[in-house]
Design a protein around this motif. Structure first.
Motif, PDB file in Angstrom:
ATOM      1  N   THR A  18       0.828  -1.205   0.000  1.00 27.92           N
ATOM      2  CA  THR A  18       0.000   0.000   0.000  1.00 27.92           C
ATOM      3  C   THR A  18       0.865   1.260   0.000  1.00 27.92           C
ATOM      4  O   THR A  18       0.571   2.226  -0.722  1.00 27.92           O
ATOM      5  N   ALA A  19       1.952   1.263   0.766  1.00 30.98           N
ATOM      6  CA  ALA A  19       2.833   2.431   0.826  1.00 30.98           C
ATOM      7  C   ALA A  19       3.486   2.694  -0.531  1.00 30.98           C
ATOM      8  O   ALA A  19       3.570   3.848  -0.974  1.00 30.98           O
ATOM      9  N   VAL A  20       3.933   1.648  -1.208  1.00 27.64           N
ATOM     10  CA  VAL A  20       4.554   1.819  -2.522  1.00 27.64           C
ATOM     11  C   VAL A  20       3.537   2.375  -3.520  1.00 27.64           C
ATOM     12  O   VAL A  20       3.822   3.317  -4.264  1.00 27.64           O
ATOM     13  N   LEU A  21       2.338   1.827  -3.512  1.00 33.66           N
ATOM     14  CA  LEU A  21       1.319   2.300  -4.455  1.00 33.66           C
ATOM     15  C   LEU A  21       0.884   3.731  -4.134  1.00 33.66           C
ATOM     16  O   LEU A  21       0.636   4.522  -5.042  1.00 33.66           O
ATOM     17  N   LEU A  22       0.829   4.086  -2.860  1.00 32.44           N
ATOM     18  CA  LEU A  22       0.498   5.466  -2.503  1.00 32.44           C
ATOM     19  C   LEU A  22       1.606   6.436  -2.923  1.00 32.44           C
ATOM     20  O   LEU A  22       1.324   7.566  -3.337  1.00 32.44           O
ATOM     21  N   ALA A  23       2.852   5.997  -2.837  1.00 29.26           N
ATOM     22  CA  ALA A  23       3.966   6.841  -3.291  1.00 29.26           C
ATOM     23  C   ALA A  23       3.862   7.084  -4.797  1.00 29.26           C
ATOM     24  O   ALA A  23       4.058   8.210  -5.267  1.00 29.26           O
ATOM     25  N   ILE A  24       3.545   6.032  -5.544  1.00 25.29           N
ATOM     26  CA  ILE A  24       3.361   6.189  -6.992  1.00 25.29           C
ATOM     27  C   ILE A  24       2.197   7.130  -7.272  1.00 25.29           C
ATOM     28  O   ILE A  24       2.280   8.022  -8.123  1.00 25.29           O
ATOM     29  N   TRP A  25       1.098   6.946  -6.545  1.00 25.06           N
ATOM     30  CA  TRP A  25      -0.069   7.822  -6.719  1.00 25.06           C
ATOM     31  C   TRP A  25       0.303   9.273  -6.436  1.00 25.06           C
ATOM     32  O   TRP A  25      -0.087  10.176  -7.182  1.00 25.06           O
ATOM     33  N   PHE A  26       1.074   9.517  -5.385  1.00 26.29           N
ATOM     34  CA  PHE A  26       1.466  10.879  -5.035  1.00 26.29           C
ATOM     35  C   PHE A  26       2.310  11.499  -6.146  1.00 26.29           C
ATOM     36  O   PHE A  26       2.078  12.650  -6.536  1.00 26.29           O
ATOM     37  N   VAL A  27       3.260  10.750  -6.661  1.00 27.71           N
ATOM     38  CA  VAL A  27       4.120  11.273  -7.734  1.00 27.71           C
ATOM     39  C   VAL A  27       3.292  11.589  -8.970  1.00 27.71           C
ATOM     40  O   VAL A  27       3.422  12.667  -9.565  1.00 27.71           O
ATOM     41  N   VAL A  28       2.435  10.654  -9.363  1.00 27.13           N
ATOM     42  CA  VAL A  28       1.630  10.848 -10.572  1.00 27.13           C
ATOM     43  C   VAL A  28       0.646  12.017 -10.406  1.00 27.13           C
ATOM     44  O   VAL A  28       0.421  12.787 -11.337  1.00 27.13           O
ATOM     45  N   THR A  29       0.119  12.188  -9.219  1.00 24.47           N
ATOM     46  CA  THR A  29      -0.900  13.202  -9.009  1.00 24.47           C
ATOM     47  C   THR A  29      -0.314  14.585  -8.730  1.00 24.47           C
ATOM     48  O   THR A  29      -0.716  15.570  -9.365  1.00 24.47           O
ATOM     49  N   TYR A  30       0.616  14.663  -7.794  1.00 26.97           N
ATOM     50  CA  TYR A  30       1.088  15.978  -7.355  1.00 26.97           C
ATOM     51  C   TYR A  30       2.437  16.394  -7.938  1.00 26.97           C
ATOM     52  O   TYR A  30       2.609  17.554  -8.314  1.00 26.97           O
ATOM     53  N   VAL A  31       3.364  15.497  -8.012  1.00 24.84           N
ATOM     54  CA  VAL A  31       4.702  15.879  -8.493  1.00 24.84           C
ATOM     55  C   VAL A  31       4.662  16.241  -9.970  1.00 24.84           C
ATOM     56  O   VAL A  31       5.282  17.225 -10.385  1.00 24.84           O
ATOM     57  N   VAL A  32       3.917  15.489 -10.752  1.00 23.62           N
ATOM     58  CA  VAL A  32       3.803  15.807 -12.178  1.00 23.62           C
ATOM     59  C   VAL A  32       3.150  17.181 -12.354  1.00 23.62           C
ATOM     60  O   VAL A  32       3.597  17.989 -13.166  1.00 23.62           O
ATOM     61  N   GLY A  33       2.140  17.485 -11.585  1.00 24.05           N
ATOM     62  CA  GLY A  33       1.494  18.795 -11.654  1.00 24.05           C
ATOM     63  C   GLY A  33       2.411  19.916 -11.199  1.00 24.05           C
ATOM     64  O   GLY A  33       2.419  21.009 -11.782  1.00 24.05           O
ATOM     65  N   TYR A  34       3.201  19.663 -10.173  1.00 29.04           N
ATOM     66  CA  TYR A  34       4.107  20.683  -9.641  1.00 29.04           C
ATOM     67  C   TYR A  34       5.208  21.021 -10.646  1.00 29.04           C
ATOM     68  O   TYR A  34       5.603  22.169 -10.775  1.00 29.04           O
ATOM     69  N   PHE A  35       5.693  20.022 -11.364  1.00 30.94           N
ATOM     70  CA  PHE A  35       6.761  20.243 -12.343  1.00 30.94           C
ATOM     71  C   PHE A  35       6.224  20.273 -13.769  1.00 30.94           C
ATOM     72  O   PHE A  35       6.933  19.910 -14.713  1.00 30.94           O
ATOM     73  N   ALA A  36       5.011  20.724 -13.936  1.00 24.30           N
ATOM     74  CA  ALA A  36       4.362  20.693 -15.252  1.00 24.30           C
ATOM     75  C   ALA A  36       5.132  21.489 -16.302  1.00 24.30           C
ATOM     76  O   ALA A  36       5.301  21.029 -17.434  1.00 24.30           O
ATOM     77  N   ARG A  37       5.595  22.667 -15.935  1.00 26.10           N
ATOM     78  CA  ARG A  37       6.320  23.479 -16.937  1.00 26.10           C
ATOM     79  C   ARG A  37       7.560  22.757 -17.442  1.00 26.10           C
ATOM     80  O   ARG A  37       7.830  22.748 -18.641  1.00 26.10           O
ATOM     81  N   GLU A  38       8.309  22.201 -16.527  1.00 25.38           N
ATOM     82  CA  GLU A  38       9.532  21.496 -16.926  1.00 25.38           C
ATOM     83  C   GLU A  38       9.198  20.234 -17.729  1.00 25.38           C
ATOM     84  O   GLU A  38       9.871  19.916 -18.706  1.00 25.38           O
ATOM     85  N   LEU A  39       8.181  19.521 -17.302  1.00 24.70           N
ATOM     86  CA  LEU A  39       7.824  18.278 -17.989  1.00 24.70           C
ATOM     87  C   LEU A  39       7.221  18.528 -19.366  1.00 24.70           C
ATOM     88  O   LEU A  39       7.262  17.650 -20.238  1.00 24.70           O
TER      89      LEU A  39
END
Length: 88
Positions: A18-39
């Motif tokens: 569950t922790a691994v899947l939540l970490a993936i969910w967090f990256v996909v949901t928030y980190v991608v949005g936070y670094f949207a300009r760079e990505l």
């Protein structure tokens, strides 16, 4: 019901998954949005990556995560003898 070491191990493995899947969910949901300009400098299937992830990519990853979790938990349930039997 007494909780045995086998139950604790089952629960530890469930929490780790569950922790691994939540970490993936967090990256996909928030980190991608936070670094949207760079990505967006990267293109994926002809679209800027952050745009693609927001429109479709994150949804695909969520569905894959759900199927993976269900399959992995079924295997874990059988391994620890807590799987539900087929009803007749």
């Amino acid at each position: 019901m007494e909780i045995t070491e086998k139950h604790r191990e089952y629960w530890r493995r469930n929490l780790a998954l569950t922790a691994v899947l939540l970490a993936i969910w967090f990256v996909v949901t928030y980190v991608v949005g936070y670094f949207a300009r760079e990505l967006n400098q990267i293109t994926f299937l002809g679209f800027p990556l952050a745009f693609y992830m927001g429109a479709q990519g994150s949804l695909i990853i969520y569905v894959i995560m759900i199927f993976y979790y269900a399959k992995r938990m079924n295997r874990l349930d059988q391994e620890y003898g807590v799987a539900e039997g087929e009803e007749k």
